[in-house]
Motif scaffolding. Structure first.
Motif, PDB file in Angstrom:
ATOM      1  N   LEU A   9       0.803  -1.216   0.000  1.00  0.00           N
ATOM      2  CA  LEU A   9       0.000   0.000   0.000  1.00  0.00           C
ATOM      3  C   LEU A   9       0.839   1.271   0.000  1.00  0.00           C
ATOM      4  N   SER A  10       2.138   1.145   0.197  1.00  0.00           N
ATOM      5  CA  SER A  10       3.005   2.324   0.127  1.00  0.00           C
ATOM      6  C   SER A  10       3.431   2.640  -1.299  1.00  0.00           C
ATOM      7  N   SER A  44       9.979   3.680   6.350  1.00  0.00           N
ATOM      8  CA  SER A  44       9.256   4.693   7.127  1.00  0.00           C
ATOM      9  C   SER A  44       7.845   4.910   6.596  1.00  0.00           C
ATOM     10  N   ASP A  45       7.662   4.835   5.280  1.00  0.00           N
ATOM     11  CA  ASP A  45       6.323   4.984   4.702  1.00  0.00           C
ATOM     12  C   ASP A  45       5.445   3.787   5.028  1.00  0.00           C
ATOM     13  N   ASN A  55      -6.011  -1.509  11.622  1.00  0.00           N
ATOM     14  CA  ASN A  55      -6.162  -2.808  10.968  1.00  0.00           C
ATOM     15  C   ASN A  55      -5.046  -3.075   9.954  1.00  0.00           C
ATOM     16  N   PHE A  56      -3.959  -2.298  10.037  1.00  0.00           N
ATOM     17  CA  PHE A  56      -2.774  -2.530   9.218  1.00  0.00           C
ATOM     18  C   PHE A  56      -1.594  -2.876  10.128  1.00  0.00           C
ATOM     19  N   TRP A  57      -0.753  -3.785   9.650  1.00  0.00           N
ATOM     20  CA  TRP A  57       0.532  -4.070  10.269  1.00  0.00           C
ATOM     21  C   TRP A  57       1.577  -4.035   9.166  1.00  0.00           C
ATOM     22  N   CYS A  58       2.859  -4.179   9.528  1.00  0.00           N
ATOM     23  CA  CYS A  58       3.878  -4.097   8.492  1.00  0.00           C
ATOM     24  C   CYS A  58       5.041  -5.030   8.761  1.00  0.00           C
ATOM     25  N   SER A  59       5.890  -5.164   7.737  1.00  0.00           N
ATOM     26  CA  SER A  59       7.122  -5.935   7.834  1.00  0.00           C
ATOM     27  C   SER A  59       8.305  -5.004   7.608  1.00  0.00           C
TER      28      SER A  59
END
Length: 269
Positions: A9-10, A44-45, A55-59
């Motif tokens: 999504l970035s 960072s984005d 409801n979003f997480w990241c790696s």
């Protein structure tokens, strides 16, 4: 109801229309998404998306196909992995696809930097206890071999994770499952020429399955060729339900539960 376990999504194609994407997700009952990092410069984005939306997480990771970017050290990955809402290391792995056309005629031997980068990610994942998000394309033998080598003699500290956007054979799926990995299917499973992959989806145990979009890429039928979105992940679930002869609700429930099991830090964030 549905969880998209892998999206970007970035990336510009999606970042500019995030409110519309989130509305479409809500309408499609896609309740959660894991935003995947492909460079340290991008982190960072990606992380900001996870911090801004509950409801979003990241790696955190550097994609094997990215050159001319900051090369990660184990400490680089660990520092970022310790931040809130970071739940995985990757995407990482190996990509030997199109050696002649895409890699300037280099040989597999010339891609030692990919293999070393992959080892760095595995070591970071083992050190921090987070799962790996594995990308493997035309490189399954080396991918599996390196995972085995890096875990040799220390099964208790083996790095687990998921083989994302799976396109390999049933034998590769079996090997990944035997090492404790999950298998994630994307919109490719809906393509007309993907019967072999649908057979693999029928083979993988339901409690080891994930679904994803890999958006903005690989939009499922009937959107093939268009920009993909997490709102389309139900089409992947529907195809899996069809090949397994079960209700799509059962696929949604199982894959969302599997997401929680694999990315255990989600519950703590």
């Amino acid at each position: 109801m549905f969880t998209d376990s892998h999206c970007h999504l970035s990336f510009p194609e999606l970042a500019a229309q995030l409110p519309a994407i989130r509305e479409a997700m809500a309408q499609a009952q896609v309740e959660r998404a894991l935003c995947i990092c492909t460079t340290l410069e991008e982190f960072s984005d990606v992380h900001a998306l996870a911090l801004a939306h509950d409801n979003f997480w990241c790696s955190v990771g550097v994609h094997p196909d990215n050159e001319g970017v900051q090369e990660p050290s184990v400490q680089d990955l660990l520092t970022r992995a310790a931040l809130p809402r970071v739940v995985a290391i990757g995407e990482t792995g190996l990509d030997y696809y199109g050696m002649e056309d895409r890699k300037g005629g280099r040989s597999i031997a010339d891609l030692g930097w990919q293999r070393e980068r992959f080892r760095t990610h595995i070591r970071a994942a083992r050190a921090c206890g987070l799962p790996l998000v594995i990308h493997t394309r035309s490189a399954s033998d080396d991918t599996l071999a390196i995972l085995r080598e890096e875990s040799q003699g220390e099964a208790a500290h083996r790095a687990g994770g998921v083989f994302h956007c799976f396109t390999e054979s049933q034998a590769v799926a079996r090997a990944a499952l035997d090492m404790g990995f999950y298998i994630s299917f994307s919109g490719i499973i809906t393509f007309k020429n993907a019967q072999d992959l649908r057979d693999v989806a029928a083979f993988v145990p339901l409690d080891r399955l994930l679904i994803e979009t890999d958006s903005p890429y690989l939009a499922p039928v009937p959107f093939r060729g268009k920009t993909n979105s997490p709102a389309y992940v139900p089409y992947v679930a529907q195809q899996i339900a069809q090949v397994r002869g079960i209700a799509v609700e059962a696929v949604a429930e199982a894959t969302s539960h599997n997401f929680d099991q694999l990315f255990a830090r989600v519950a703590a964030c």
